[in-house]
Every structure is written in C-alpha cells, then in structure tokens.
Design a protein around this motif. Structure first.
Motif, PDB file in Angstrom:
ATOM      1  N   GLU A  36     -67.596  20.787  -0.867  1.00  0.00           N
ATOM      2  CA  GLU A  36     -68.383  21.966  -1.213  1.00  0.00           C
ATOM      3  C   GLU A  36     -68.438  22.109  -2.728  1.00  0.00           C
ATOM      4  O   GLU A  36     -67.408  22.042  -3.404  1.00  0.00           O
ATOM      5  CB  GLU A  36     -67.724  23.202  -0.586  1.00  0.00           C
ATOM      6  CG  GLU A  36     -68.514  24.461  -0.711  1.00  0.00           C
ATOM      7  CD  GLU A  36     -67.826  25.607   0.001  1.00  0.00           C
ATOM      8  OE1 GLU A  36     -67.171  26.423  -0.699  1.00  0.00           O
ATOM      9  OE2 GLU A  36     -67.916  25.673   1.241  1.00  0.00           O
ATOM     10  N   THR A  37     -69.654  22.312  -3.256  1.00  0.00           N
ATOM     11  CA  THR A  37     -69.839  22.490  -4.691  1.00  0.00           C
ATOM     12  C   THR A  37     -70.483  23.852  -4.914  1.00  0.00           C
ATOM     13  O   THR A  37     -71.517  24.161  -4.313  1.00  0.00           O
ATOM     14  CB  THR A  37     -70.752  21.382  -5.271  1.00  0.00           C
ATOM     15  OG1 THR A  37     -70.187  20.122  -4.947  1.00  0.00           O
ATOM     16  CG2 THR A  37     -70.892  21.517  -6.765  1.00  0.00           C
ATOM     17  N   THR A  38     -69.872  24.652  -5.757  1.00  0.00           N
ATOM     18  CA  THR A  38     -70.395  25.976  -6.062  1.00  0.00           C
ATOM     19  C   THR A  38     -70.960  25.978  -7.467  1.00  0.00           C
ATOM     20  O   THR A  38     -70.321  25.509  -8.413  1.00  0.00           O
ATOM     21  CB  THR A  38     -69.278  27.038  -5.946  1.00  0.00           C
ATOM     22  OG1 THR A  38     -68.698  26.955  -4.643  1.00  0.00           O
ATOM     23  CG2 THR A  38     -69.803  28.438  -6.189  1.00  0.00           C
ATOM     24  N   THR A  40     -72.887  28.486 -10.386  1.00  0.00           N
ATOM     25  CA  THR A  40     -73.188  29.852 -10.790  1.00  0.00           C
ATOM     26  C   THR A  40     -74.090  29.810 -12.007  1.00  0.00           C
ATOM     27  O   THR A  40     -73.851  29.048 -12.946  1.00  0.00           O
ATOM     28  CB  THR A  40     -71.894  30.613 -11.131  1.00  0.00           C
ATOM     29  OG1 THR A  40     -71.013  30.536 -10.002  1.00  0.00           O
ATOM     30  CG2 THR A  40     -72.161  32.057 -11.460  1.00  0.00           C
ATOM     31  N   THR A  49     -75.266  32.671  -7.420  1.00  0.00           N
ATOM     32  CA  THR A  49     -74.299  31.655  -6.992  1.00  0.00           C
ATOM     33  C   THR A  49     -74.892  30.887  -5.824  1.00  0.00           C
ATOM     34  O   THR A  49     -75.435  31.486  -4.895  1.00  0.00           O
ATOM     35  CB  THR A  49     -72.980  32.313  -6.561  1.00  0.00           C
ATOM     36  OG1 THR A  49     -72.464  33.071  -7.650  1.00  0.00           O
ATOM     37  CG2 THR A  49     -71.951  31.278  -6.155  1.00  0.00           C
ATOM     38  N   SER A  50     -74.789  29.576  -5.886  1.00  0.00           N
ATOM     39  CA  SER A  50     -75.253  28.758  -4.765  1.00  0.00           C
ATOM     40  C   SER A  50     -74.161  27.775  -4.379  1.00  0.00           C
ATOM     41  O   SER A  50     -73.369  27.336  -5.208  1.00  0.00           O
ATOM     42  CB  SER A  50     -76.541  28.015  -5.122  1.00  0.00           C
ATOM     43  OG  SER A  50     -76.296  27.073  -6.138  1.00  0.00           O
ATOM     44  N   VAL A  51     -74.131  27.485  -3.104  1.00  0.00           N
ATOM     45  CA  VAL A  51     -73.144  26.550  -2.569  1.00  0.00           C
ATOM     46  C   VAL A  51     -73.905  25.382  -1.939  1.00  0.00           C
ATOM     47  O   VAL A  51     -74.843  25.590  -1.175  1.00  0.00           O
ATOM     48  CB  VAL A  51     -72.248  27.238  -1.516  1.00  0.00           C
ATOM     49  CG1 VAL A  51     -71.286  26.241  -0.904  1.00  0.00           C
ATOM     50  CG2 VAL A  51     -71.507  28.414  -2.133  1.00  0.00           C
ATOM     51  N   SER A  52     -73.498  24.175  -2.280  1.00  0.00           N
ATOM     52  CA  SER A  52     -74.118  23.000  -1.676  1.00  0.00           C
ATOM     53  C   SER A  52     -73.023  22.048  -1.203  1.00  0.00           C
ATOM     54  O   SER A  52     -71.875  22.128  -1.654  1.00  0.00           O
ATOM     55  CB  SER A  52     -75.057  22.305  -2.671  1.00  0.00           C
ATOM     56  OG  SER A  52     -74.332  21.855  -3.791  1.00  0.00           O
TER      57      SER A  52
END
Length: 128
Positions: A36-38, A40, A49-52
């Motif tokens: 998981e990569t966050t 901001t 903020t996005s999570v990929s």
C-alpha cells in the motif's frame, strides 16, 4: 540441470546462490505481494490523500543471494515457498554416527564409480 530442477517435487536451496538469473527465477517462484502506498498533496482547495496498491517481490534476487548461513528456501509442488532455519546436524546428539555413515556411503559411491570407469579406461588404453 533445468530438466532436473523442473522434475523435482521438493527443492531446498541454501545460501551462496551467485547466479543472478537463477536467483531471479527463485524470486519469481516465491512471488509478489501487495504494498500500500499513500500519497498526500496540498493545494489551495485543501489537503488530499490517496491510497494505491502496487506489487513488490516478496524476496528479491539480491536478498536470496544474501541469505544468511543456516537459512534455506524450500519449494514443494503445490505449496508456497518457505524459509527454513536449518539445524546444524553436526552439533546434534548422534553426529558421530551420522558422520561415520556418511563417510561409508561416500566411500562406497566412489568405489562403485571407479569400478564402473575402469573397463572404459582399459578400452581407451587398448585403442591408444
């Protein structure tokens, strides 16, 4: 060698792999996992903020090459790879008996190999 490797149903690989292609093959066999990569970012309208998710090797080739002594990887057909902590048999009770049995077996293998090669060498000597 590739045919023997592919035909084996259980494989144990210890430290000391120096072939980069083989280490990479092992790494691919072990597989990938999701990371998981966050991210901001901030702008005039506020903070976002996005999570990929991305795939990453569980054990990269360089880590396989650097396995510490006493560690091994086990591959068995139908199962995921496993990392093993090896027990030094030579420190276990009964090590002297194991060592003696190993020496006898090695001697027997050598004697049979020499005996099998002797007729071929005699044929070679006659031809020369």
């Amino acid at each position: 060698m590739d045919a023997m490797w592919s035909a084996s149903t259980i494989k144990v690989i210890g430290s000391g792999i120096d072939d980069p292609d083989f280490a990479d093959k092992l790494s691919r066999l072990i597989g990938d996992h999701d990371v998981e990569t966050t991210s901001t970012s901030t702008s005039e309208s506020g903070k976002s903020t996005s999570v990929s998710m991305r795939q990453e090797r569980i054990l990269p080739a360089d880590a396989i090459r650097a396995l510490p002594k006493g560690t091994a990887l086990a591959f068995a057909t139908g199962l995921r790879a496993a990392m093993l902590d090896l027990r030094p048999w030579y420190l276990e009770p009964g090590a002297a008996e194991l060592s003696a049995a190993s020496a006898r077996a090695s001697k027997g293998i050598t004697e049979r190999a020499v005996a099998k090669a002797a007729p071929k060498q005699a044929d070679f000597d006659k031809a020369a």
